[in-house]
Design an enzyme around this catalytic site. Structure first.
Site, PDB file in Angstrom:
ATOM      1  N   ASN A   9       0.869  -1.180   0.000  1.00 25.06           N
ATOM      2  CA  ASN A   9       0.000   0.000   0.000  1.00 25.06           C
ATOM      3  C   ASN A   9       0.906   1.230   0.000  1.00 25.06           C
ATOM      4  O   ASN A   9       1.532   1.536   1.007  1.00 25.06           O
ATOM      5  CB  ASN A   9      -0.880  -0.043   1.266  1.00 25.06           C
ATOM      6  CG  ASN A   9      -1.663   1.235   1.486  1.00 25.06           C
ATOM      7  OD1 ASN A   9      -1.775   2.075   0.593  1.00 25.06           O
ATOM      8  ND2 ASN A   9      -2.225   1.374   2.686  1.00 25.06           N
ATOM      9  N   TRP A  10       0.988   1.875  -1.141  1.00 25.46           N
ATOM     10  CA  TRP A  10       1.903   3.016  -1.270  1.00 25.46           C
ATOM     11  C   TRP A  10       1.352   4.274  -0.603  1.00 25.46           C
ATOM     12  O   TRP A  10       2.050   5.267  -0.503  1.00 25.46           O
ATOM     13  CB  TRP A  10       2.206   3.290  -2.750  1.00 25.46           C
ATOM     14  CG  TRP A  10       3.192   2.323  -3.364  1.00 25.46           C
ATOM     15  CD1 TRP A  10       3.706   1.208  -2.774  1.00 25.46           C
ATOM     16  CD2 TRP A  10       3.790   2.412  -4.662  1.00 25.46           C
ATOM     17  NE1 TRP A  10       4.580   0.587  -3.626  1.00 25.46           N
ATOM     18  CE2 TRP A  10       4.654   1.302  -4.801  1.00 25.46           C
ATOM     19  CE3 TRP A  10       3.672   3.304  -5.738  1.00 25.46           C
ATOM     20  CZ2 TRP A  10       5.395   1.072  -5.959  1.00 25.46           C
ATOM     21  CZ3 TRP A  10       4.411   3.069  -6.896  1.00 25.46           C
ATOM     22  CH2 TRP A  10       5.268   1.972  -7.001  1.00 25.46           C
ATOM     23  N   LYS A  11       0.065   4.264  -0.237  1.00 28.06           N
ATOM     24  CA  LYS A  11      -0.555   5.449   0.391  1.00 28.06           C
ATOM     25  C   LYS A  11      -0.338   6.671  -0.523  1.00 28.06           C
ATOM     26  O   LYS A  11      -0.300   6.517  -1.742  1.00 28.06           O
ATOM     27  CB  LYS A  11      -0.021   5.651   1.804  1.00 28.06           C
ATOM     28  CG  LYS A  11      -0.145   4.366   2.643  1.00 28.06           C
ATOM     29  CD  LYS A  11       0.158   4.545   4.094  1.00 28.06           C
ATOM     30  CE  LYS A  11      -0.009   3.214   4.813  1.00 28.06           C
ATOM     31  NZ  LYS A  11       0.197   3.325   6.256  1.00 28.06           N
ATOM     32  N   HIS A  90      -9.326   1.166   5.589  1.00 31.99           N
ATOM     33  CA  HIS A  90      -8.021   1.430   6.193  1.00 31.99           C
ATOM     34  C   HIS A  90      -8.205   2.434   7.336  1.00 31.99           C
ATOM     35  O   HIS A  90      -8.988   3.372   7.226  1.00 31.99           O
ATOM     36  CB  HIS A  90      -7.039   1.976   5.146  1.00 31.99           C
ATOM     37  CG  HIS A  90      -5.630   1.965   5.643  1.00 31.99           C
ATOM     38  ND1 HIS A  90      -5.157   2.900   6.528  1.00 31.99           N
ATOM     39  CD2 HIS A  90      -4.608   1.108   5.428  1.00 31.99           C
ATOM     40  CE1 HIS A  90      -3.892   2.624   6.829  1.00 31.99           C
ATOM     41  NE2 HIS A  90      -3.539   1.530   6.167  1.00 31.99           N
ATOM     42  N   GLU A  92      -6.513   4.841   8.270  1.00 35.00           N
ATOM     43  CA  GLU A  92      -6.257   6.241   7.912  1.00 35.00           C
ATOM     44  C   GLU A  92      -7.496   6.855   7.263  1.00 35.00           C
ATOM     45  O   GLU A  92      -7.755   8.055   7.398  1.00 35.00           O
ATOM     46  CB  GLU A  92      -5.018   6.339   7.004  1.00 35.00           C
ATOM     47  CG  GLU A  92      -3.751   6.088   7.815  1.00 35.00           C
ATOM     48  CD  GLU A  92      -2.581   5.524   7.041  1.00 35.00           C
ATOM     49  OE1 GLU A  92      -2.589   5.556   5.797  1.00 35.00           O
ATOM     50  OE2 GLU A  92      -1.636   5.031   7.701  1.00 35.00           O
ATOM     51  N   GLU A 160      -4.913  -4.807  10.988  1.00 41.39           N
ATOM     52  CA  GLU A 160      -3.901  -3.766  11.131  1.00 41.39           C
ATOM     53  C   GLU A 160      -4.123  -3.000  12.438  1.00 41.39           C
ATOM     54  O   GLU A 160      -4.927  -2.052  12.480  1.00 41.39           O
ATOM     55  CB  GLU A 160      -3.980  -2.785   9.959  1.00 41.39           C
ATOM     56  CG  GLU A 160      -3.684  -3.422   8.618  1.00 41.39           C
ATOM     57  CD  GLU A 160      -3.114  -2.405   7.634  1.00 41.39           C
ATOM     58  OE1 GLU A 160      -2.134  -2.746   6.963  1.00 41.39           O
ATOM     59  OE2 GLU A 160      -3.638  -1.275   7.560  1.00 41.39           O
ATOM     60  N   GLY A 166       3.148   2.170  10.775  1.00 37.77           N
ATOM     61  CA  GLY A 166       4.162   3.209  10.595  1.00 37.77           C
ATOM     62  C   GLY A 166       4.941   3.548  11.858  1.00 37.77           C
ATOM     63  O   GLY A 166       5.637   4.555  11.906  1.00 37.77           O
ATOM     64  N   SER A 206       3.901  -2.169  10.233  1.00 41.35           N
ATOM     65  CA  SER A 206       5.361  -2.238  10.435  1.00 41.35           C
ATOM     66  C   SER A 206       5.971  -3.579  10.023  1.00 41.35           C
ATOM     67  O   SER A 206       6.952  -4.027  10.624  1.00 41.35           O
ATOM     68  CB  SER A 206       5.726  -1.904  11.886  1.00 41.35           C
ATOM     69  OG  SER A 206       5.385  -0.560  12.173  1.00 41.35           O
ATOM     70  N   GLY A 227       2.978  -1.154   4.197  1.00 40.26           N
ATOM     71  CA  GLY A 227       3.003   0.254   3.806  1.00 40.26           C
ATOM     72  C   GLY A 227       4.410   0.677   3.438  1.00 40.26           C
ATOM     73  O   GLY A 227       4.885   0.453   2.322  1.00 40.26           O
ATOM     74  N   GLY A 228       5.103   1.273   4.395  1.00 34.50           N
ATOM     75  CA  GLY A 228       6.428   1.858   4.158  1.00 34.50           C
ATOM     76  C   GLY A 228       7.401   0.954   3.418  1.00 34.50           C
ATOM     77  O   GLY A 228       8.105   1.401   2.507  1.00 34.50           O
TER      78      GLY A 228
HETATM   79  P1  PGA Z   1       3.222   0.254   7.509  1.00 32.69           P
HETATM   80  O1  PGA Z   1       1.709   0.481   7.017  1.00 32.69           O
HETATM   81  O2  PGA Z   1       3.701  -1.046   6.913  1.00 32.69           O
HETATM   82  O3  PGA Z   1       3.971   1.456   6.993  1.00 32.69           O
HETATM   83  O4  PGA Z   1       3.180   0.188   9.005  1.00 32.69           O
HETATM   84  C1  PGA Z   1       0.820  -0.589   6.893  1.00 32.69           C
HETATM   85  C2  PGA Z   1      -0.506  -0.106   6.368  1.00 32.69           C
HETATM   86  O5  PGA Z   1      -1.001   0.931   6.815  1.00 32.69           O
HETATM   87  O6  PGA Z   1      -1.116  -0.760   5.483  1.00 32.69           O
END
Ligand code: PGA
Length: 249
Positions: A9-11, A90, A92, A160, A166, A206, A227-228
């Site tokens: 997930n590149w956000k 998600h 966010e 999650e 993150g 993470s 994500g990251g």
């Molecule tokens: P992260 O994000 O791997 O950067 O913790 C995961 C996500 O929000 O899908």
């Protein structure tokens, strides 16, 4: 048997130059793992056009088919651009856009109607984890956001924990195992064992090369939503490799 899945997930990260990272992942699509990247919507068409064998997904969709919703994108538009999946729920989006379980259910149904598969996210806050209400919170999120008609073919659930996204903090293998077993049991009580046994359960928060193998060894973990560590092919590739090497759960 459930096919394992490594989803990135590149956000809100990535421009045209980032497509080189996707191209670099090309060989990863040949293993037994289903590899998915969800770039920002601006890159979906170009990403799908690269024909890397990596499945392309979107990060959100509107619940309506079309209409006066400035700035929004329908599931049909995302499918037309080349997406095969969309992430819904998600944390966010739940936090930044006030999305409710009902909104997420509506988006999920809209995605299915457009032929997209859904990765639906659930997860508790740090406060809820510390209060001991994690499983209750997850049960309520599942009940409110997972629509009737779910199958292993149209739904993936991502667990999650918000406090792990993150932050570099990861639940213990026992905590992940407890939640994933619980999610599978909840799905079974609503949809029956066959359907529940076909729905893939991803862990997210993470995940990185250094902890991937330990997480993938947890029973009922069918992969990860990353994500990251999905932004660079050199970070994501070892995670996909760890999943390829992981035992079937
Ligand atoms: P992260 O994000 O791997 O950067 O913790 C995961 C996500 O929000 O899908």
């Amino acid at each position: 048997m459930r096919r394992k899945m490594a989803a990135g997930n590149w956000k809100m990260n990535g421009t045209q130059v980032s497509l080189a990272e996707l191209a670099a992942l090309q060989g990863m699509a040949q293993g037994t793992v289903e590899t998915l990247i969800c770039p920002p919507a601006t890159l979906i068409y170009a990403a799908a056009g690269l024909k890397t064998g990596i499945t392309i997904g979107a990060q959100d969709c509107h619940s309506a088919e079309s209409g006066a919703h400035t700035g929004d994108l329908s599931a049909g538009m995302l499918a037309d651009a080349g997406a095969a999946y969309v992430i819904t729920g998600h944390s966010e989006r739940r936090q930044d856009h006030g999305e409710s379980d009902a909104d997420i259910a509506a988006k999920t149904k809209a995605a299915w109607a457009a032929g997209l598969k859904v990765i639906l996210c659930v997860g508790e806050s740090l406060e809820q984890r510390e209060d001991g209400t994690t499983l209750e919170v997850l049960a309520a999120q599942l009940k409110g956001s997972v629509p009737d008609g779910s199958t292993g073919g149209n739904l993936v659930i991502a667990y999650e924990p918000i406090w792990a996204i993150g932050t570099g903090k990861v639940p213990t293998a026992q905590q992940i195992g407890e939640v994933h077993r619980f999610l599978r049991t909840e799905l079974a009580s609503r949809f029956g064992d066959d359907i529940a046994g076909g729905v893939r359960l991803l862990y997210g928060g993470s995940v990185k090369a250094s902890n991937a193998a330990e997480i993938f060894a947890v029973p009922d973990v069918d992969g990860a939503l990353v994500g990251g560590a999905s932004l660079k092919a050199s970070d994501f590739m070892p995670i996909v490799s760890a999943l390829n090497a992981a035992p079937n759960t």
